[in-house]
Scaffold this motif. Structure first.
Motif, mmCIF file in Angstrom:
data_model
loop_
_atom_site.group_PDB
_atom_site.id
_atom_site.type_symbol
_atom_site.label_atom_id
_atom_site.label_comp_id
_atom_site.label_asym_id
_atom_site.label_seq_id
_atom_site.Cartn_x
_atom_site.Cartn_y
_atom_site.Cartn_z
ATOM 1 N N THR A 1 -5.080 -10.870 -13.340
ATOM 2 C CA THR A 1 -6.239 -11.680 -13.744
ATOM 3 C C THR A 1 -7.400 -10.827 -14.249
ATOM 4 O OG1 THR A 1 -6.907 -11.684 -11.413
ATOM 5 C CG2 THR A 1 -5.715 -13.616 -12.224
ATOM 6 N N LEU A 2 -7.350 -9.508 -14.010
ATOM 7 C CA LEU A 2 -8.406 -8.634 -14.514
ATOM 8 C C LEU A 2 -8.381 -8.528 -16.043
ATOM 9 C CD1 LEU A 2 -8.251 -5.717 -11.907
ATOM 10 C CD2 LEU A 2 -9.973 -7.515 -12.079
ATOM 11 N N MET A 3 -7.296 -8.998 -16.662
ATOM 12 C CA MET A 3 -7.173 -8.950 -18.114
ATOM 13 C C MET A 3 -7.845 -10.144 -18.787
ATOM 14 S SD MET A 3 -5.583 -6.195 -19.029
ATOM 15 C CE MET A 3 -4.967 -6.539 -20.670
ATOM 16 N N ILE A 4 -8.460 -11.024 -18.024
ATOM 17 C CA ILE A 4 -9.020 -12.249 -18.593
ATOM 18 C C ILE A 4 -10.124 -11.931 -19.602
ATOM 19 C CG2 ILE A 4 -10.598 -12.496 -16.647
ATOM 20 C CD1 ILE A 4 -9.021 -15.275 -18.849
ATOM 21 N N ASP A 5 -10.953 -10.927 -19.338
ATOM 22 C CA ASP A 5 -12.038 -10.597 -20.269
ATOM 23 C C ASP A 5 -11.486 -10.154 -21.616
ATOM 24 O OD1 ASP A 5 -13.960 -11.225 -18.414
ATOM 25 O OD2 ASP A 5 -14.154 -9.176 -17.653
ATOM 26 N N ILE B 1 -2.570 -18.638 -16.771
ATOM 27 C CA ILE B 1 -2.823 -20.028 -16.389
ATOM 28 C C ILE B 1 -1.699 -20.589 -15.536
ATOM 29 C CG2 ILE B 1 -3.008 -22.378 -17.317
ATOM 30 C CD1 ILE B 1 -4.580 -21.184 -19.668
ATOM 31 N N HIS B 2 -0.467 -20.328 -15.927
ATOM 32 C CA HIS B 2 0.675 -20.940 -15.248
ATOM 33 C C HIS B 2 1.141 -20.156 -14.021
ATOM 34 C CE1 HIS B 2 1.981 -24.324 -17.893
ATOM 35 N NE2 HIS B 2 1.118 -23.739 -18.684
ATOM 36 N N GLN B 3 0.975 -18.845 -14.023
ATOM 37 C CA GLN B 3 1.492 -18.048 -12.914
ATOM 38 C C GLN B 3 0.415 -17.560 -11.963
ATOM 39 O OE1 GLN B 3 4.009 -14.876 -14.325
ATOM 40 N NE2 GLN B 3 5.166 -16.199 -15.708
ATOM 41 N N GLU C 1 -8.303 -20.704 -14.354
ATOM 42 C CA GLU C 1 -9.009 -21.834 -14.944
ATOM 43 C C GLU C 1 -9.762 -21.340 -16.175
ATOM 44 O OE1 GLU C 1 -11.447 -23.861 -12.201
ATOM 45 O OE2 GLU C 1 -9.816 -24.332 -10.802
ATOM 46 N N TYR C 2 -9.407 -21.903 -17.315
ATOM 47 C CA TYR C 2 -10.004 -21.460 -18.578
ATOM 48 C C TYR C 2 -10.729 -22.641 -19.218
ATOM 49 C CZ TYR C 2 -10.485 -18.997 -22.987
ATOM 50 O OH TYR C 2 -10.990 -18.370 -24.096
ATOM 51 N N PRO C 3 -12.057 -22.622 -19.230
ATOM 52 C CA PRO C 3 -12.812 -23.769 -19.770
ATOM 53 C C PRO C 3 -12.607 -23.923 -21.278
ATOM 54 C CG PRO C 3 -14.282 -21.917 -19.300
ATOM 55 C CD PRO C 3 -12.940 -21.547 -18.744
#
Length: 532
Positions: free
Chosen positions: A303-307, A331-333, A337-339
């Protein structure tokens, strides 16, 4: 004259081979002499001189000679162990015995050899670069068994990390594309301890170089870094950490290189450290292509790759399409939550989507994202309507994807059938209320419109497209269409399929089949015409 020239060329080639063979024999004899007796120690200068030659074969021969010489000296403990002072200071000192002075002398020659080989990693000729790389890695393996420095044993065991750092620093050149040499280095990355310290070296190198250049885009350097990092994969289980260049003992079980969590932590730090700096668009594409299956699975906290993914998703075009893969995984694994995700996905639907290289991947992922039966009707209707509008200018290969895609959306969400059945609109010229320029799918008025675009495609010039468009006139079957078969369809393949002869029997065109020119059909033509 030509034969004389040919003889000269053959003679010249033979002479060169003889010279190379003689040089190789001379170098091997000098190595043997040095190993047999310390009185031949000064012959090492001749070998090092050959290592700096301008002739490729001579340099390669000298590298092999150095490999044999210094590996033997390392294994025989004939090199000084510990921190060296300046060679001149040591020569003036009378404290050392003759044997100790010999070891110090050879240790300095070894250092000179390593420095020359490191310089050769930037040589113009690939043969020299490859030979230097292999020789340095042999030195690293032997140094691991017979260390020359007093290392921090509790953390690094006896691994020659300084030598590996120097090699990695040369591979990550800022001016020379080292992709070929890095592919050769991949063989050594299969060793778990080498891979661990290479990752550590990359982290330090990237941080230092990018800081010095104030985070500026450096295409050659960043390409070398990516090439090296993309060749690194972390094992999935700790039991797979068995291949080590430096064999560890049970008492060194605290060594970080034997722990899978440490590998994943360093792998994660390496990629995050690289991607936090600005990259050219071509590099974004390279990273995003492998992100979902070669990077995220090996990270301890994906999840640190979200940025990075959100910034890539905001760039637009093909880069946004490729970012979908990584977002899908998160999102699936990982319950990310991505607005406004569907709003951004909706705005990716542009005419260019049918012409990009990653079209198949986009429609595959879009199909997965829109497969949920819990999506609101207005959202699904907006996607169906926008695709239908884009279909008016799409090529046949794209239409054979889009039409089944729209049909699947209607099957999953029966409430969207209102787009097909608009009794009040039949036979009337009315203005379409759908707003193509509206970015918000909730405000585009898709449910108030109809899929008249598909009706228009029933007169398409390509028969396969017209046939697919005609399906909307009949009740759609419950079974969804499998779009995976047409995702990779190209214009060439479509033409080849159309040009193939039909799989039917030959249709007779005459009573008697013609066997040759002007013969057949009762030979009427042969009676009245000839070729004279």
């Amino acid at each position: 004259m030509a034969s004389v020239t040919k003889k000269r060329n053959v003679s010249s080639a033979k002479t060169n081979q003889q010279i190379i063979k003689k040089v190789k024999i001379d170098l091997n004899s000098k190595v043997d002499g040095i190993l047999e007796s310390k009185k031949h120690a000064n012959d090492v200068f001749d070998i090092l001189l050959a290592l700096e030659s301008e002739e490729e074969k001579e340099v390669i021969g000298a590298a092999n000679a150095c490999s044999h010489l210094f590996c033997t000296l390392l294994e025989g403990k004939e090199l000084f162990v510990g921190k060296l002072a300046g060679e001149e200071d040591e020569a003036l000192s009378g404290e050392y015995r003759a044997a100790e002075k010999y070891r110090i002398f050879m240790r300095h020659r070894y250092i000179s050899c390593v420095e020359t080989l490191l310089d050769h990693l930037s040589h113009e000729l690939y043969g020299v670069r490859e030979s230097a790389l292999c020789c340095l890695m042999k030195f690293a393996a032997v140094e691991g068994r017979h260390p020359l420095e007093d290392l921090d044993w509790s953390e690094h065991y006896s691994f020659p990390r300084e030598l590996i750092q120097a090699v990695v620093g040369k591979l990550l050149s800022q001016t020379k594309d080292n992709s070929l040499l890095i592919s050769r280095f991949q063989e050594f990355l299969e060793m778990d301890d080498v891979r661990y310290y290479v990752m550590s070296s990359i982290c330090e190198n990237v941080g230092r170089v990018m800081t010095q250049n104030k985070g500026a885009v450096m295409p050659v350097y960043q390409s070398n870094v990516f090439t090296l990092m993309s060749n690194i994969s972390v094992p999935s289980q700790e039991s797979e950490l068995t291949n080590f260049m430096v064999k560890q003992e049970a008492k060194h079980e605290d060594w970080k290189a034997v722990k899978l969590n440490e590998h994943k932590r360093l792998f994660e730090r390496m990629w995050l450290g690289f991607l936090k700096y600005k990259c050219p668009n071509s590099m974004y594409k390279k990273v995003l292509v492998i992100l979902h299956d070669s990077i995220l699975p090996h990270m301890s906290k994906p999840t640190l790759m979200i940025d990075f993914l959100t910034s890539a998703y905001d760039i637009g075009g093909a880069i946004s399409l490729l970012a979908l893969n990584g977002l899908f995984v998160l999102i699936h694994q990982h319950n990310l939550e991505y607005p406004d995700f569907y709003k951004k996905l909706y705005n990716l639907l542009e005419p260019s989507i049918f012409h990009v290289k990653y079209r198949a991947r986009f429609f595959h992922l879009a199909n997965l994202f829109l497969s949920s039966s819990h999506l609101p009707v207005y959202l699904v209707a907006a996607f169906a309507k926008r695709l239908a509008r884009l279909a008016l200018t799409a090529p046949p290969t794209a239409l054979l994807i889009v039409l089944p895609f729209i049909y699947n959306l209607i099957r999953r969400h029966p409430s969207c059938r209102v787009l097909i059945h608009k009794p009040s609109a039949e036979g009337e010229a009315v203005e379409d209320p759908y707003l193509m320029t509206e970015e918000d799918p909730a405000r585009c008025c898709a449910l108030e419109s109809s899929l008249w675009e598909i009706k228009s495609l029933q007169r398409h010039y390509h028969p396969d497209v017209a046939k697919a468009a005609l399906m909307i006139n009949t009740p759609l079957p419950q079974q969804e269409d499998d779009i995976s078969e047409v995702l990779e369809l190209t214009t060439y393949e479509l033409m080849e399929r159309d040009l193939k002869p039909p799989q039917t029997k030959n249709v007779p065109l005459e009573f008697e089949k013609a066997t040759q020119l002007l013969k057949g059909g009762g030979d009427v033509l042969g009676q009245h015409f000839c070729l004279n």
